[in-house]
Design a protein around this motif. Structure first.
Motif, PDB file in Angstrom:
ATOM      1  N   ALA A   1     -38.933 -23.610 -14.452  1.00  0.00           N
ATOM      2  CA  ALA A   1     -38.636 -23.230 -13.064  1.00  0.00           C
ATOM      3  C   ALA A   1     -39.270 -21.869 -12.747  1.00  0.00           C
ATOM      4  O   ALA A   1     -39.861 -21.669 -11.675  1.00  0.00           O
ATOM      5  N   TYR A   2     -39.192 -20.960 -13.695  1.00  0.00           N
ATOM      6  CA  TYR A   2     -39.774 -19.625 -13.482  1.00  0.00           C
ATOM      7  C   TYR A   2     -41.294 -19.729 -13.300  1.00  0.00           C
ATOM      8  O   TYR A   2     -41.880 -19.086 -12.426  1.00  0.00           O
ATOM      9  N   LEU A   3     -41.916 -20.583 -14.113  1.00  0.00           N
ATOM     10  CA  LEU A   3     -43.380 -20.718 -14.014  1.00  0.00           C
ATOM     11  C   LEU A   3     -43.794 -21.382 -12.698  1.00  0.00           C
ATOM     12  O   LEU A   3     -44.864 -21.104 -12.167  1.00  0.00           O
ATOM     13  N   ARG A   4     -42.922 -22.239 -12.180  1.00  0.00           N
ATOM     14  CA  ARG A   4     -43.219 -22.884 -10.889  1.00  0.00           C
ATOM     15  C   ARG A   4     -43.163 -21.878  -9.743  1.00  0.00           C
ATOM     16  O   ARG A   4     -43.998 -21.878  -8.864  1.00  0.00           O
ATOM     17  N   THR A   5     -42.155 -20.993  -9.775  1.00  0.00           N
ATOM     18  CA  THR A   5     -41.927 -20.113  -8.618  1.00  0.00           C
ATOM     19  C   THR A   5     -42.430 -18.701  -8.854  1.00  0.00           C
ATOM     20  O   THR A   5     -42.650 -17.945  -7.907  1.00  0.00           O
ATOM     21  N   GLY A   6     -42.545 -18.307 -10.127  1.00  0.00           N
ATOM     22  CA  GLY A   6     -42.940 -16.930 -10.442  1.00  0.00           C
ATOM     23  C   GLY A   6     -41.819 -15.944 -10.136  1.00  0.00           C
ATOM     24  O   GLY A   6     -42.038 -14.727 -10.128  1.00  0.00           O
ATOM     25  N   LYS A   7     -40.617 -16.449  -9.890  1.00  0.00           N
ATOM     26  CA  LYS A   7     -39.510 -15.549  -9.501  1.00  0.00           C
ATOM     27  C   LYS A   7     -38.332 -15.651 -10.449  1.00  0.00           C
ATOM     28  O   LYS A   7     -37.956 -16.739 -10.877  1.00  0.00           O
ATOM     29  N   LYS A   8     -37.723 -14.488 -10.690  1.00  0.00           N
ATOM     30  CA  LYS A   8     -36.455 -14.487 -11.432  1.00  0.00           C
ATOM     31  C   LYS A   8     -35.349 -14.750 -10.422  1.00  0.00           C
ATOM     32  O   LYS A   8     -35.323 -14.113  -9.369  1.00  0.00           O
ATOM     33  N   THR A   9     -34.455 -15.649 -10.732  1.00  0.00           N
ATOM     34  CA  THR A   9     -33.363 -15.916  -9.776  1.00  0.00           C
ATOM     35  C   THR A   9     -32.141 -15.061 -10.082  1.00  0.00           C
ATOM     36  O   THR A   9     -31.295 -14.839  -9.235  1.00  0.00           O
ATOM     37  N   GLY A  10     -32.030 -14.607 -11.305  1.00  0.00           N
ATOM     38  CA  GLY A  10     -30.827 -13.875 -11.716  1.00  0.00           C
ATOM     39  C   GLY A  10     -29.680 -14.821 -12.053  1.00  0.00           C
ATOM     40  O   GLY A  10     -28.653 -14.402 -12.565  1.00  0.00           O
ATOM     41  N   ASN A  11     -29.867 -16.113 -11.753  1.00  0.00           N
ATOM     42  CA  ASN A  11     -28.764 -17.061 -11.946  1.00  0.00           C
ATOM     43  C   ASN A  11     -28.871 -17.866 -13.240  1.00  0.00           C
ATOM     44  O   ASN A  11     -27.966 -18.629 -13.553  1.00  0.00           O
ATOM     45  N   SER A  12     -29.982 -17.753 -13.930  1.00  0.00           N
ATOM     46  CA  SER A  12     -30.145 -18.607 -15.110  1.00  0.00           C
ATOM     47  C   SER A  12     -29.181 -18.166 -16.206  1.00  0.00           C
ATOM     48  O   SER A  12     -28.684 -17.042 -16.216  1.00  0.00           O
ATOM     49  N   SER A  13     -28.939 -19.088 -17.148  1.00  0.00           N
ATOM     50  CA  SER A  13     -28.020 -18.760 -18.249  1.00  0.00           C
ATOM     51  C   SER A  13     -28.532 -17.540 -19.017  1.00  0.00           C
ATOM     52  O   SER A  13     -27.751 -16.655 -19.382  1.00  0.00           O
TER      53      SER A  13
END
Ligand code: 1PR
Length: 527
Positions: free
Chosen positions: A349-361
């Motif tokens: 998911a990170y590689l798709r968006t290039g963004k940290k969500t802060g919500n991942s485990s």
């Protein structure tokens, strides 16, 4: 009665267990009154300086704690409990510490893996009853990215070398605090705790004075755990991840008993992997919690638990976060949690968006419990290609050619116990997970698992050279020489093995004895 200050951010169970193993009773602080009436206070800090001080302030503990410290009653601070004594920390700029000691807490600025994880020694700078019964050359378990810098040298009790010489213990009057974790440091650490709880009258001299300490390479015993077809929770072992033999799940013993045996043999860490965690839900799988609770009662080295750490919705539609699952594990005695399948999905998911969500485990658990508590377990498999342009993934030129003579390969990440290959390579996964806050990589290799043919040195070098966090090499150990090979041909900080220990072909003591004059290890006689 020992009073223990738990502010709710880590594994205090192991400290309680260690104190209770010495025959003492523990009262956990539940209000200011407990701090005011305490006679001996232990403050084991885990996690982040900012959240620790925020919680202490929210609970109105700061004044009572300062009063306690100023009254010079016996105090033992551990890790963040040492940092708390200082004025401020680079971990949380703008947050005030207790300020009992002048000085600050600084992030390691060194050319080595950070966090500093593992067993290191202490240079004793002044005599103290806390060292009674020790030789002076014992190793203790450290896990931290920050270290204290006191303004006043006279408080320095011990230093330790890791890239620099840093202060690893302080003592001022009855206040003692250590950067290392006595409750996780085998017999040597239990000895330190005992000296705090029942100080002798004289300060006995140590016999071995170190001038420079060295971090040990760690030997990790891994227990793959699952229920067998009869419903018993067993330690099993795969051959390239296939744990069945003649249709039955291999049964190599009971998790709690085996963990205790490996501790006694000198294991530097024990890892439990609930290998069916991808389809079970750990909060329903209470036996694993129980395994941790039982094990942490008398195994005083770090415990890691993996399997099923991810967000989850149960049959009734109730949502649980990976953080809640991890919290239960920490409360049951784990020091680190290990994330497998979920890390792959997070990285994708990170590689798709290039963004940290802060919500991942990874991000959530790392934020609350610290990066050092978050291990990412990678289950890669070799994919051979005839030339680098045949794949988008980073390849290595391999000495072990493929079935069609291919000279290149990449390492494909898998999930669900190797059942599902993904379009992601192990090097990229490790790099992304480091960025998101993982503190350590457990690097398995499906092609090597259970084969006794040695570690995949090429894989370990590829991953280790791509990250700055520590790497645990795993899969393939078949003899003591394989441990020597992995520590001399790669920069991995730890080597994990399972099958050879379970089948009693080689004991951890054998490994340590073999390595003793070749590679820095913790001496088995510590345990
Ligand atoms: O994906 O977060 O639920 O975690 C599941 C965890 O279970 C992962 O860490 C994954 O590595 C592990 N796992 C899943 N299936 C298996 C299996 O064997 N079928 N075991 C499995 C992984 C690998 C090592 C093993 C070493 C050393 N086992 O843990 O102990 O390869 O073995 P050796 O010394 O005998 O060669 P999630």
């Amino acid at each position: 009665m020992i009073t223990l200050l738990d502010y709710g951010a880590g594994n205090v169970r192991s400290v309680i267990n260690a104190i209770e193993s010495l025959g003492q009773k523990v009262k956990v602080v539940s209000g200011i009154g407990d701090l005011l009436s305490a006679e001996k206070l232990v403050f084991p800090g885990v996690g982040n300086f900012g959240s620790m001080m925020r919680i202490l302030n929210d609970k109105n503990y700061v004044h009572a704690l300062k009063d306690y410290l100023l009254s010079d009653r016996p105090f033992l601070g551990i890790c963040l409990g040492l940092h708390a004594l200082f004025e401020k920390s680079e971990e949380a700029p703008g947050t005030k510490g207790l300020g009992l000691l002048s000085g600050h807490v600084k992030k390691f600025d060194i050319d080595l893996s950070v966090p500093h994880i593992g067993w290191n020694g202490i240079n004793i700078k002044k005599p103290s009853r806390i060292f009674n019964g020790l030789r002076g050359d014992e190793k203790f378990y450290f896990v931290h990215s920050f270290h204290v810098v006191p303004d006043d040298d006279s408080v320095v009790l011990t230093t330790t070398n890791y890239g620099i010489e840093f202060v690893s213990g302080i003592q001022k009057g009855n206040i003692t605090a250590t950067q290392f974790h006595p409750e996780k440091s085998g017999t040597a650490g239990i000895n330190v705790l005992k000296n705090f709880l029942e100080p002798g009258s004289e300060k006995k001299a140590i016999t071995h004075v170190l001038t420079e300490t060295r971090l040990s390479k760690r030997i990790v015993a891994c227990l793959d755990v699952r229920s067998n077809d009869h419903g018993d929770l067993v330690v099993t072992k795969g051959d390239r991840y296939d744990v069945r033999e003649n249709g039955e799940v291999r049964n190599l013993g009971k998790p709690v008993e085996l963990a205790r045996t490996y501790y006694e043999q000198g294991a530097d860490e024990i890892t439990f992997l609930n290998i069916t965690g991808f389809r079970d839900f750990p909060l329903e799988d209470m036996p694993m919690m129980d395994v941790l609770k039982q094990t942490s009662k008398n195994v005083f080295v770090p415990l890691t638990i993996g399997g099923g750490i991810r967000d989850y919705t149960d049959k009734q539609g109730r949502k649980y976060t990976a953080l809640e699952v991890a919290t239960q594990y920490f409360r049951s005695g784990a020091d680190k949690i290990s994330i497998g399948g979920d890390a792959v999905l997070i990285a994708e998911a990170y590689l798709r968006t290039g963004k940290k969500t802060g919500n991942s485990s990874i991000e959530q658990i790392s934020k609350v419990y610290g990066a050092q508590a978050v291990v990412v377990s990678i289950d890669p498999r070799r994919v051979y290609v005839s030339s680098p342009d045949k794949t988008n993934h980073p390849v290595i030129r391999t000495e072990k050619k493929g079935p069609l003579g291919e000279e290149y390969c990449w390492y494909q990440c898998t999930i669900k116990g190797g059942r599902e290959g993904r379009d992601l390579d192990a090097v990229t996964l490790a790099q992304v997970c480091e960025k998101l806050g993982a503190g350590e990589i457990l690097l398995n290799c499906i092609d090597k698992d259970g084969t006794d043919s040695g570690y995949d040195i090429e894989l370990i070098n590829a991953v280790k050279n791509a990250v700055t966090i520590p790497v645990i090499a795993s899969s393939g150990a078949g003899c003591v020489e394989h441990f020597y090979e992995v520590f001399t041909k790669t920069k991995a900080e730890s080597a994990l093995a399972a099958g050879i220990f379970h089948r009693k072909e080689v004991s951890i003591r054998d490994v340590k004895n073999y390595l003793s004059d070749k590679v820095e290890t913790r001496l088995v006689k510590n345990n």
